[in-house]
Design an enzyme around this catalytic site. Structure first.
Site, PDB file in Angstrom:
ATOM      1  N   PRO A  96       0.817  -1.223   0.000  1.00 38.57           N
ATOM      2  CA  PRO A  96       0.000   0.000   0.000  1.00 38.57           C
ATOM      3  C   PRO A  96       0.851   1.273   0.000  1.00 38.57           C
ATOM      4  CG  PRO A  96       0.081  -0.960   2.200  1.00 38.57           C
ATOM      5  CD  PRO A  96       0.805  -1.911   1.298  1.00 38.57           C
ATOM      6  N   ALA A 227       2.352   0.655 -17.131  1.00 38.29           N
ATOM      7  CA  ALA A 227       1.074   0.197 -17.708  1.00 38.29           C
ATOM      8  C   ALA A 227      -0.081   0.812 -16.940  1.00 38.29           C
ATOM      9  CB  ALA A 227       1.007  -1.331 -17.663  1.00 38.29           C
ATOM     10  N   CYS A 280      -5.090  -0.093  -7.131  1.00 37.91           N
ATOM     11  CA  CYS A 280      -3.823  -0.006  -7.873  1.00 37.91           C
ATOM     12  C   CYS A 280      -3.515   1.340  -8.523  1.00 37.91           C
ATOM     13  CB  CYS A 280      -3.789  -1.087  -8.946  1.00 37.91           C
ATOM     14  SG  CYS A 280      -3.789  -2.735  -8.261  1.00 37.91           S
TER      15      CYS A 280
HETATM   16  N1  LIG Z   1      -5.732  -6.274  -6.700  1.00 37.24           N
HETATM   17  C1  LIG Z   1      -5.365  -6.304  -7.967  1.00 37.24           C
HETATM   18  O1  LIG Z   1      -6.194  -6.354  -8.857  1.00 37.24           O
HETATM   19  C2  LIG Z   1      -3.901  -6.307  -8.338  1.00 37.24           C
HETATM   20  C3  LIG Z   1      -3.551  -6.558  -9.662  1.00 37.24           C
HETATM   21  C4  LIG Z   1      -2.196  -6.575 -10.008  1.00 37.24           C
HETATM   22  C5  LIG Z   1      -1.226  -6.364  -9.045  1.00 37.24           C
HETATM   23  N2  LIG Z   1      -1.593  -6.120  -7.764  1.00 37.24           N
HETATM   24  C6  LIG Z   1      -0.526  -5.998  -6.750  1.00 37.24           C
HETATM   25  O2  LIG Z   1      -0.411  -7.275  -6.107  1.00 37.24           O
HETATM   26  C7  LIG Z   1      -0.057  -7.102  -4.716  1.00 37.24           C
HETATM   27  C8  LIG Z   1      -1.086  -7.785  -3.835  1.00 37.24           C
HETATM   28  O3  LIG Z   1      -2.330  -7.153  -4.036  1.00 37.24           O
HETATM   29  P1  LIG Z   1      -3.690  -7.784  -3.483  1.00 37.24           P
HETATM   30  O4  LIG Z   1      -4.780  -6.943  -4.029  1.00 37.24           O
HETATM   31  O5  LIG Z   1      -3.685  -9.247  -3.712  1.00 37.24           O
HETATM   32  O6  LIG Z   1      -3.504  -7.503  -1.905  1.00 37.24           O
HETATM   33  P2  LIG Z   1      -4.332  -8.130  -0.705  1.00 37.24           P
HETATM   34  O7  LIG Z   1      -4.235  -7.175   0.404  1.00 37.24           O
HETATM   35  O8  LIG Z   1      -5.666  -8.597  -1.194  1.00 37.24           O
HETATM   36  O9  LIG Z   1      -3.525  -9.481  -0.328  1.00 37.24           O
HETATM   37  C9  LIG Z   1      -2.259  -9.471   0.228  1.00 37.24           C
HETATM   38  C10 LIG Z   1      -2.223 -10.571   1.294  1.00 37.24           C
HETATM   39  O10 LIG Z   1      -0.881 -10.756   1.743  1.00 37.24           O
HETATM   40  C11 LIG Z   1      -0.931 -11.167   3.102  1.00 37.24           C
HETATM   41  N3  LIG Z   1       0.394 -10.992   3.704  1.00 37.24           N
HETATM   42  C12 LIG Z   1       1.082  -9.834   3.916  1.00 37.24           C
HETATM   43  N4  LIG Z   1       2.292 -10.113   4.451  1.00 37.24           N
HETATM   44  C13 LIG Z   1       2.376 -11.469   4.569  1.00 37.24           C
HETATM   45  C14 LIG Z   1       3.384 -12.366   5.038  1.00 37.24           C
HETATM   46  N5  LIG Z   1       4.564 -11.923   5.480  1.00 37.24           N
HETATM   47  N6  LIG Z   1       3.115 -13.689   5.044  1.00 37.24           N
HETATM   48  C15 LIG Z   1       1.921 -14.161   4.585  1.00 37.24           C
HETATM   49  N7  LIG Z   1       0.938 -13.362   4.123  1.00 37.24           N
HETATM   50  C16 LIG Z   1       1.166 -12.026   4.108  1.00 37.24           C
HETATM   51  C17 LIG Z   1      -2.014 -10.284   3.691  1.00 37.24           C
HETATM   52  O11 LIG Z   1      -2.524 -10.839   4.890  1.00 37.24           O
HETATM   53  C18 LIG Z   1      -3.043 -10.258   2.540  1.00 37.24           C
HETATM   54  O12 LIG Z   1      -4.049 -11.255   2.713  1.00 37.24           O
HETATM   55  C19 LIG Z   1       0.049  -5.583  -4.502  1.00 37.24           C
HETATM   56  O13 LIG Z   1       1.394  -5.214  -4.673  1.00 37.24           O
HETATM   57  C20 LIG Z   1      -0.794  -5.016  -5.641  1.00 37.24           C
HETATM   58  O14 LIG Z   1      -0.375  -3.730  -6.016  1.00 37.24           O
HETATM   59  C21 LIG Z   1      -2.904  -6.111  -7.373  1.00 37.24           C
HETATM   60  O1  LIG Z   2     -12.800   3.253 -19.318  1.00 36.67           O
HETATM   61  C1  LIG Z   2     -12.714   3.090 -18.087  1.00 36.67           C
HETATM   62  C2  LIG Z   2     -12.099   1.970 -17.500  1.00 36.67           C
HETATM   63  C3  LIG Z   2     -12.045   1.878 -16.119  1.00 36.67           C
HETATM   64  N1  LIG Z   2     -12.566   2.856 -15.333  1.00 36.67           N
HETATM   65  C4  LIG Z   2     -12.452   2.755 -13.860  1.00 36.67           C
HETATM   66  O2  LIG Z   2     -11.080   2.573 -13.534  1.00 36.67           O
HETATM   67  C5  LIG Z   2     -10.946   1.823 -12.344  1.00 36.67           C
HETATM   68  C6  LIG Z   2     -10.006   0.650 -12.543  1.00 36.67           C
HETATM   69  O3  LIG Z   2     -10.590  -0.279 -13.431  1.00 36.67           O
HETATM   70  P1  LIG Z   2      -9.811  -1.559 -13.990  1.00 36.67           P
HETATM   71  O4  LIG Z   2      -8.511  -1.138 -14.525  1.00 36.67           O
HETATM   72  O5  LIG Z   2     -10.714  -2.257 -14.913  1.00 36.67           O
HETATM   73  O6  LIG Z   2      -9.660  -2.465 -12.676  1.00 36.67           O
HETATM   74  P2  LIG Z   2      -8.418  -2.829 -11.735  1.00 36.67           P
HETATM   75  O7  LIG Z   2      -8.766  -4.115 -11.103  1.00 36.67           O
HETATM   76  O8  LIG Z   2      -8.082  -1.670 -10.880  1.00 36.67           O
HETATM   77  O9  LIG Z   2      -7.209  -3.136 -12.743  1.00 36.67           O
HETATM   78  C7  LIG Z   2      -6.130  -2.231 -12.975  1.00 36.67           C
HETATM   79  O10 LIG Z   2      -5.171  -2.327 -11.941  1.00 36.67           O
HETATM   80  C8  LIG Z   2      -4.621  -3.656 -11.795  1.00 36.67           C
HETATM   81  C9  LIG Z   2      -3.725  -3.618 -10.577  1.00 36.67           C
HETATM   82  O11 LIG Z   2      -2.447  -3.198 -10.840  1.00 36.67           O
HETATM   83  C10 LIG Z   2      -3.903  -4.038 -13.076  1.00 36.67           C
HETATM   84  O12 LIG Z   2      -3.334  -5.343 -12.940  1.00 36.67           O
HETATM   85  C11 LIG Z   2      -4.882  -3.996 -14.243  1.00 36.67           C
HETATM   86  O13 LIG Z   2      -4.207  -4.301 -15.460  1.00 36.67           O
HETATM   87  C12 LIG Z   2      -5.499  -2.607 -14.314  1.00 36.67           C
HETATM   88  O14 LIG Z   2      -6.506  -2.567 -15.337  1.00 36.67           O
HETATM   89  C13 LIG Z   2     -12.368   1.388 -11.959  1.00 36.67           C
HETATM   90  O15 LIG Z   2     -12.864   2.264 -10.967  1.00 36.67           O
HETATM   91  C14 LIG Z   2     -13.151   1.543 -13.251  1.00 36.67           C
HETATM   92  O16 LIG Z   2     -14.514   1.777 -13.045  1.00 36.67           O
HETATM   93  C15 LIG Z   2     -13.161   3.971 -15.904  1.00 36.67           C
HETATM   94  O17 LIG Z   2     -13.618   4.869 -15.207  1.00 36.67           O
HETATM   95  N2  LIG Z   2     -13.219   4.054 -17.271  1.00 36.67           N
END
Ligand SMILES: NC(=O)c1ccc[n+]([C@@H]2O[C@H](COP(=O)([O-])OP(=O)(O)OC[C@H]3O[C@@H](n4cnc5c(N)ncnc54)[C@H](O)[C@@H]3O)[C@@H](O)[C@H]2O)c1
Ligand SMILES: O=c1ccn([C@@H]2O[C@H](COP(=O)(O)OP(=O)(O)O[C@H]3O[C@H](CO)[C@@H](O)[C@H](O)[C@H]3O)[C@@H](O)[C@H]2O)c(=O)[nH]1
Length: 472
Positions: A96, A227, A280
């Protein structure tokens, strides 16, 4: 050096990324044993629940977990055993934005990544490939390597890879089944390349080789931030244009469509909205801003910061439009907010625009009815409390009510605000809603979701983001 054929994978972090990503690896690679560990017992219990009430809502996820759990997919809180057994470890913990100290409000808090790395170093008794799955600032892999090498035991080597995740919530399973690309960054040494080949071998079970990109470690780390920054920039660009549309009579849907027809621009991610949310975009851009500042590149930092500032402006502008349209006051007026998640098809509320809107309506002393098909009540109360520090929950509850259906939330309201693009809001019996609302009945569409002309014909006064006049 022959690449290792991976048979045992551990994922540290059973969240939105670790859970779906590694469940899909287990599904696509039945010969690999995949264990996902987390410190959070409740989360692991939910992943293991007999009735498959998983801790996150994601279309298609339950089906994947049903097929693999207990076969080659395991969820556990035993982090140490997981580390000892694995050949390849994904670090998929949260990163975070820092809340205090140097870089507060911008830099990524890498504490969880560091703790997980230190635990790997402390526990491992055999060589491991350690994969950075979390989104991290450029050159974090170097810090991880320093920690691992300084603490490793004899005959125990660690190779670090960067393999950022690009899935979007709500479409995570289809994104994982059919990714645009898989990105793997490694050191360009023989050992680094061998580790990269081992991970590539895992993805090659279902992803075409032409879509598995292998690059240097730092390019991989920076590509993830880049990205997200460029995706968010498209939304802020279209949202900035939506303000011009509202002031001129142009229609943002028509403008975005016309612009998106240019094959160099493309049609995706040009939907004007009440503002982007999610865990993100904002975090990763602020991270990029901090990185730019640390590298003494203030103009670059200011450029990316504006993407987030435009998003804040968009949310403020929308709340103000609601107040202005409701005759400059919403004090004591009942407003139905449809949608609390940051986007459709997820129960995730992190940085949801709905939270900001509701906080603004609270400060105008409105009465707020909330309905979301996926977000549970406890989460809504927790988010509202966090958004209004110092205000006791009892006071918030005097102003805010959570409802079990859209129809119920709209009853006796003066205005409906669409904050999340749930498909069911498009299909509500709007005639019925109209009957039970105060008149004039207003609809504010923050998601370009409903047919404004049709609602206008029913009698609603509709305000749509990126369109100027109220339709009657
Ligand atoms: N949420 C998304 O769509 C998304 C997409 C792409 C990348 N990311 C990235 O991926 C990473 C994880 O995101 P998330 O949304 O899955 O987070 P999240 O908070 O849902 O999950 C992270 C988990 O890690 C656990 N954790 C933390 N420290 C730990 C440890 N030492 N041992 C075991 N467990 C531990 C926490 O308890 C938590 O459940 C972040 O860096 C985020 O930016 C998120
Ligand atoms: O045309 C658009 C597209 C999206 N959104 C908003 O943008 C936010 C993010 O949407 P989206 O990107 O679809 O969802 P995320 O799960 O946040 O995914 C983004 O963030 C992830 C975490 O890093 C990446 O892995 C993904 O590739 C990237 O799309 C949301 O509030 C959507 O409603 C808009 O307002 N207009």
């Amino acid at each position: 050096m022959a690449p290792l054929k991976v048979t045992k994978i551990l994922c540290i972090g059973a969240g939105y990324v670790g859970g779906p990503t590694c469940a899909v690896i287990a599904l696509k690679c039945p010969h690999i044993t995949v264990t996902i560990v987390d410190l959070n017992q409740a989360r692991i219990d939910a992943w293991n629940s007999a009735d498959f009430k998983l801790p996150i809502y994601e279309p298609g996820l339950e089906d994947v977990v049903r097929q693999c759990r207990g076969r080659n997919l395991f969820f556990s809180t035993d982090v140490e055993k997981g580390i000892q057994d694995a050949e390849l470890i994904f670090v998929s913990v949260n990163t975070p934005t820092k809340k205090s100290g140097v870089g507060a409000g911008f830099a990524a808090d890498l504490n969880y990544v560091e703790l997980a790395t230190r635990q790997i170093a402390a526990v491992a008794t055999s060589s491991k490939i350690v994969v950075e799955k979390s989104t991290v600032p450029c050159r974090t892999a170097e810090s991880m390597r320093t920690i691992l090498e300084a603490n490793s035991k004899p005959n125990c080597r660690f190779d670090i890879l960067s393999n950022p995740e690009f899935l979007a919530e709500g479409t995570a399973i289809s994104d994982l089944f059919n990714p645009d690309r898989v990105l793997i960054g490694s050191l360009q040494t023989p050992e680094g390349k061998a580790a990269c080949a081992a991970l590539k071998g895992v993805y090659a079970n279902w992803v075409g080789e032409e879509r598995i990109l292998t690059v240097g470690l730092w390019s991989s780390e920076l590509s993830k931030l880049a990205a997200n920054a460029m995706l968010a920039q498209r939304i802020s660009s279209v949202n900035a244009l939506s303000a011009i549309c509202e002031a001129t009579g142009a229609n943002i849907d028509e403008v975005a469509n016309a612009v998106g027809y240019d094959s160099r621009v493309g049609p995706k991610f040009l939907k004007a909205s009440v503002g982007f949310g999610g865990s993100c975009f904002q975090k990763d851009i602020l991270n990029l801003v901090y990185l730019s500042e640390s590298l003494h590149l203030p103009e670059v930092a200011a450029y990316w910061r504006q993407v987030v500032e435009m998003n804040e402006y968009q949310k403020r502008r929308f709340s103000k439009r609601v107040v202005d349209t409701l005759f400059n006051t919403i004090t004591g007026k009942r407003i139905a907010v449809l949608g609390f998640a940051f986007k459709a098809d997820t129960g995730d509320t992190r940085e949801s625009a709905a939270i900001t809107l509701i906080r603004d309506f609270q400060s105008e002393r409105a009465l707020i009815n909330i309905y979301d098909p996926q977000v549970n009540e406890a989460q809504i109360w927790a988010d509202l409390q966090e958004a209004s520090p110092g205000i006791p929950l009892e006071s918030i509850k005097k102003q805010v009510t959570i409802h079990k259906s859209a129809l119920e939330a709209c009853r006796d309201a003066e205005a409906v605000v669409i904050a999340t693009e749930w498909k069911e809001f498009k299909e509500i019996a709007w005639e019925e809603v109209y009957k039970h609302m105060k008149k004039p009945a207003f609809v504010f569409d923050g998601r370009l979701l409903v047919d404004a002309e049709r609602l206008g014909a029913i009698g609603f006064k509709v305000t749509t983001i990126g369109r100027s006049a109220i339709l009657v």
